[in-house]
Design a protein around this motif. Structure first.
Motif, mmCIF file in Angstrom:
data_model
loop_
_atom_site.group_PDB
_atom_site.id
_atom_site.type_symbol
_atom_site.label_atom_id
_atom_site.label_comp_id
_atom_site.label_asym_id
_atom_site.label_seq_id
_atom_site.Cartn_x
_atom_site.Cartn_y
_atom_site.Cartn_z
ATOM 1 N N ASP A 183 1.054 -1.184 -0.233
ATOM 2 C CA ASP A 183 -0.162 -0.533 0.304
ATOM 3 C C ASP A 183 0.737 0.828 0.068
ATOM 4 N N LEU A 184 1.594 1.171 -0.191
ATOM 5 C CA LEU A 184 3.334 2.703 0.011
ATOM 6 C C LEU A 184 2.426 2.840 -1.354
ATOM 7 N N GLU A 185 1.725 4.133 -1.303
ATOM 8 C CA GLU A 185 1.404 5.166 -2.551
ATOM 9 C C GLU A 185 2.875 6.216 -2.694
ATOM 10 N N LEU A 186 2.585 5.902 -3.925
ATOM 11 C CA LEU A 186 4.379 6.516 -5.020
ATOM 12 C C LEU A 186 3.695 8.238 -5.254
ATOM 13 N N THR A 187 3.498 8.766 -4.236
ATOM 14 C CA THR A 187 3.414 9.744 -3.824
ATOM 15 C C THR A 187 4.523 10.984 -4.624
ATOM 16 N N PRO A 188 4.543 12.254 -4.712
ATOM 17 C CA PRO A 188 5.716 13.325 -4.861
ATOM 18 C C PRO A 188 6.638 12.775 -3.881
ATOM 19 N N LYS A 189 5.741 12.619 -2.345
ATOM 20 C CA LYS A 189 7.042 13.045 -1.304
ATOM 21 C C LYS A 189 7.639 11.496 -1.364
ATOM 22 N N THR A 190 7.093 10.393 -2.030
ATOM 23 C CA THR A 190 7.726 9.477 -1.410
ATOM 24 C C THR A 190 8.459 8.448 -2.819
ATOM 25 N N TRP A 191 8.068 8.781 -4.334
ATOM 26 C CA TRP A 191 8.663 9.036 -5.473
ATOM 27 C C TRP A 191 10.048 9.086 -5.102
ATOM 28 N N PRO A 192 10.668 10.313 -5.121
ATOM 29 C CA PRO A 192 11.630 9.984 -4.977
ATOM 30 C C PRO A 192 13.290 9.111 -4.413
ATOM 31 N N ALA A 193 12.378 9.111 -2.864
ATOM 32 C CA ALA A 193 13.645 7.418 -2.562
ATOM 33 C C ALA A 193 13.659 6.472 -2.998
ATOM 34 N N PHE A 194 11.945 5.873 -3.460
ATOM 35 C CA PHE A 194 11.965 4.863 -4.123
ATOM 36 C C PHE A 194 12.473 5.128 -5.688
ATOM 37 N N ASN A 195 12.422 5.517 -6.249
ATOM 38 C CA ASN A 195 12.979 5.639 -7.368
ATOM 39 C C ASN A 195 14.189 5.845 -7.474
ATOM 40 N N ASP A 196 15.331 6.239 -6.316
ATOM 41 C CA ASP A 196 16.992 6.495 -6.738
ATOM 42 C C ASP A 196 16.968 4.610 -5.591
ATOM 43 N N HIS A 197 16.035 4.476 -4.787
ATOM 44 C CA HIS A 197 16.113 3.125 -4.256
ATOM 45 C C HIS A 197 16.555 2.197 -5.459
ATOM 46 N N TYR A 198 15.125 1.726 -6.070
ATOM 47 C CA TYR A 198 14.982 0.758 -7.112
ATOM 48 C C TYR A 198 15.927 1.441 -8.342
ATOM 49 N N PHE A 199 16.476 2.405 -8.901
ATOM 50 C CA PHE A 199 16.786 2.755 -10.671
ATOM 51 C C PHE A 199 17.213 1.813 -11.233
ATOM 52 N N TYR A 200 17.741 1.071 -10.640
ATOM 53 C CA TYR A 200 18.861 0.336 -12.205
ATOM 54 C C TYR A 200 17.438 -1.295 -11.961
ATOM 55 N N GLU A 201 16.712 -1.354 -10.820
ATOM 56 C CA GLU A 201 16.425 -2.136 -10.588
ATOM 57 C C GLU A 201 14.558 -2.141 -11.382
ATOM 58 N N LEU A 202 14.098 -0.840 -11.767
ATOM 59 C CA LEU A 202 13.230 -0.316 -12.591
ATOM 60 C C LEU A 202 13.346 -0.774 -13.658
ATOM 61 N N SER A 203 14.281 -0.242 -14.452
ATOM 62 C CA SER A 203 14.793 -0.869 -15.818
ATOM 63 C C SER A 203 14.471 -2.265 -16.118
ATOM 64 N N GLU A 204 14.727 -3.112 -15.214
ATOM 65 C CA GLU A 204 14.802 -4.568 -15.400
ATOM 66 C C GLU A 204 12.999 -5.301 -14.675
ATOM 67 N N CYS A 205 12.060 -4.034 -14.297
ATOM 68 C CA CYS A 205 10.764 -4.558 -14.289
ATOM 69 C C CYS A 205 9.991 -4.609 -15.248
ATOM 70 N N SER A 206 9.415 -6.123 -15.618
ATOM 71 C CA SER A 206 7.927 -5.568 -16.663
ATOM 72 C C SER A 206 7.010 -6.030 -15.611
ATOM 73 N N VAL A 207 6.362 -6.185 -14.307
ATOM 74 C CA VAL A 207 5.412 -6.249 -14.192
ATOM 75 C C VAL A 207 5.088 -5.327 -12.912
ATOM 76 N N PHE A 208 4.742 -4.726 -13.039
ATOM 77 C CA PHE A 208 4.272 -3.824 -11.231
ATOM 78 C C PHE A 208 2.859 -3.264 -10.894
ATOM 79 N N SER A 209 3.315 -3.755 -9.227
ATOM 80 C CA SER A 209 1.356 -4.547 -8.687
ATOM 81 C C SER A 209 1.780 -2.636 -8.458
ATOM 82 N N VAL A 210 0.327 -1.813 -8.927
ATOM 83 C CA VAL A 210 -0.004 -1.034 -8.797
ATOM 84 C C VAL A 210 -0.471 -0.648 -7.411
ATOM 85 N N PRO A 211 0.405 0.508 -5.921
ATOM 86 C CA PRO A 211 0.034 0.505 -4.986
ATOM 87 C C PRO A 211 -1.856 0.875 -4.549
#
Length: 414
Positions: free
Chosen positions: A314-342
């Motif tokens: 349930d971690l909503e990727l809002t303007p407040k949480t998205w930057p840290a999430f994106n930094d943490h998973y920056f490389y993994e997101l390029s390898e991601c085909s399936v994304f479960s919407v929060p």
């Protein structure tokens, strides 16, 4: 030998239940991510799986009932990953759950009892901690032997005081054959420190004022003693202090920094998980078929060779949480085909920046078939505005025949 890696998003309606399996030869490794639902059908499906399968690890993204309600049904879970929480955080979460969902005190504090029962039956608790700055020097954990010639690496550190283990979320959990990584998992822990700190202050003030009592009606003089009794499952302590604890909770919410930020399980301390099978950049001598999805009985190939799957709870990727999430998973997101919407595809589940960044993902939306509010119209409009085709969005419903699964075949050259 051929090793099959299969993942399934089960149709439990409003809730969450995802399982994975690594099978080949004598190897048979299983895990789950979340295990809760509101619907009767969804709960029954989860209970059936948990009660009949031995799981090597499980993950609870956060302590909202629709994400852990059936955890007590688990036959066996060797390791359980949780978002980092102090004992005071657990109390705060229970009180927030009680207020938000109209639960009894007993129902709200169910999580304490379930965790204690699992530990008593041999489950190791590993809390994943995202505090502090990101580090690049995280080492692989010690290897634990699994059946079929596989091994498991969990880079955790023992915390004797809590009878748990802890790990930094920069570290990856790996399934290996020899020195080659077959499957890789990476967590992200988002934590609302201001709520945790505010509640700890109010709890200490309540103890100092003699407002929290032991089972014999004498006042507690130490916060740690009160928390230890609650964590140990002392039902009488929980019952007689129910009203006083709700008073502490309400005072916590009155803090200026929290008035605009209601405390929920997902924003107090929440865990997400990325998984993928190994590829050439790991140095292993293996080949992989493209991932495939089965949706309502149909089958379709996925984009490219990557088979990463992102589970967000349930971690909503809002303007407040998205930057840290994106930094943490920056490389993994390029390898991601399936994304479960929060958060069951809520209105603020994916902010504009997140939608613009997540291109070519196959979105899975864990919602109930009869829910007329989810996926939220504002979200679907946002997706269309950024070029996503609605026909590629699939809701996971409570229909038994409806499921989404991915599978990839790792061909190990001996």
């Amino acid at each position: 030998m051929n090793i099959k890696f299969e993942r399934v998003q089960w149709p439990v309606g409003h809730g969450g239940f995802h399982t994975g399996r690594i099978k080949g030869g004598r190897a048979d490794f299983r895990y789950f991510f979340d295990c809760g639902a509101y619907s009767t059908e969804g709960k029954a499906l989860i209970r059936d799986k948990l009660a009949t399968v031995d799981f090597d690890f499980g993950v609870i993204s956060h302590f909202d009932h629709d994400h852990y309600s059936e955890l007590a049904s688990a036959k066996k879970v060797k390791v359980l990953f949780l978002p980092y929480m102090t004992q005071a955080d657990m109390v705060l979460q229970a009180l927030a759950d009680q207020a938000a969902n109209g639960l009894t005190v007993k129902q709200a504090f169910q999580g304490f009892n379930v965790l204690r029962q699992l530990q008593n039956s041999g489950t190791r608790i590993v809390m994943v901690d995202g505090r502090g700055e990101m580090r690049d020097d995280v080492r692989r954990g010690n290897l634990e032997e699994l059946q079929g010639g596989l091994s498991l690496s969990i880079p955790s550190v023992k915390n004797a005081a809590k009878n748990t283990q802890e790990m930094q979320h920069e570290a990856g959990v790996e399934i290996l054959q020899g020195s080659a990584t077959l499957v890789y998992f990476k967590f992200f822990n988002h934590r609302m420190e201001e709520a945790s700190n505010a509640f700890a202050i109010q709890l200490a003030a309540a103890v100092a004022a003699g407002k929290l009592n032991r089972a014999d009606q004498t006042a507690y003089t130490n916060v740690d003693d009160f928390l230890a009794d609650v964590a140990a499952g002392n039902a009488q302590v929980v019952r007689i202090n129910g009203r006083a604890m709700q008073g502490v909770y309400k005072k916590t919410l009155s803090a200026p920094t929290l008035k605009a930020s209601p405390i929920t399980g997902s924003n107090l301390s929440s865990l997400t998980m990325f998984s993928r099978s190994a590829n050439s950049r790991n140095g292993g001598d293996l080949h992989r078929q493209n991932m495939a999805l089965r949706v309502r009985g149909s089958r379709c190939g996925m984009f490219g060779r990557e088979d990463g799957w992102m589970l967000t709870g349930d971690l909503e990727l809002t303007p407040k949480t998205w930057p840290a999430f994106n930094d943490h998973y920056f490389y993994e997101l390029s390898e991601c085909s399936v994304f479960s919407v929060p958060h069951h595809a809520s209105e603020i589940s994916l902010c504009e920046e997140a939608v613009a960044f997540l291109v070519e993902q196959f979105f899975v939306m864990p919602v109930d078939a009869e829910d007329d509010k989810h996926p939220a119209n504002a979200l679907t409009e946002r997706l269309v505005r950024h070029g996503h085709e609605i026909r590629s969005l699939h809701s996971v419903t409570a229909a038994w025949e409806s499921m989404v699964a991915s599978e990839s075949l790792l061909q190990i050259r001996s």
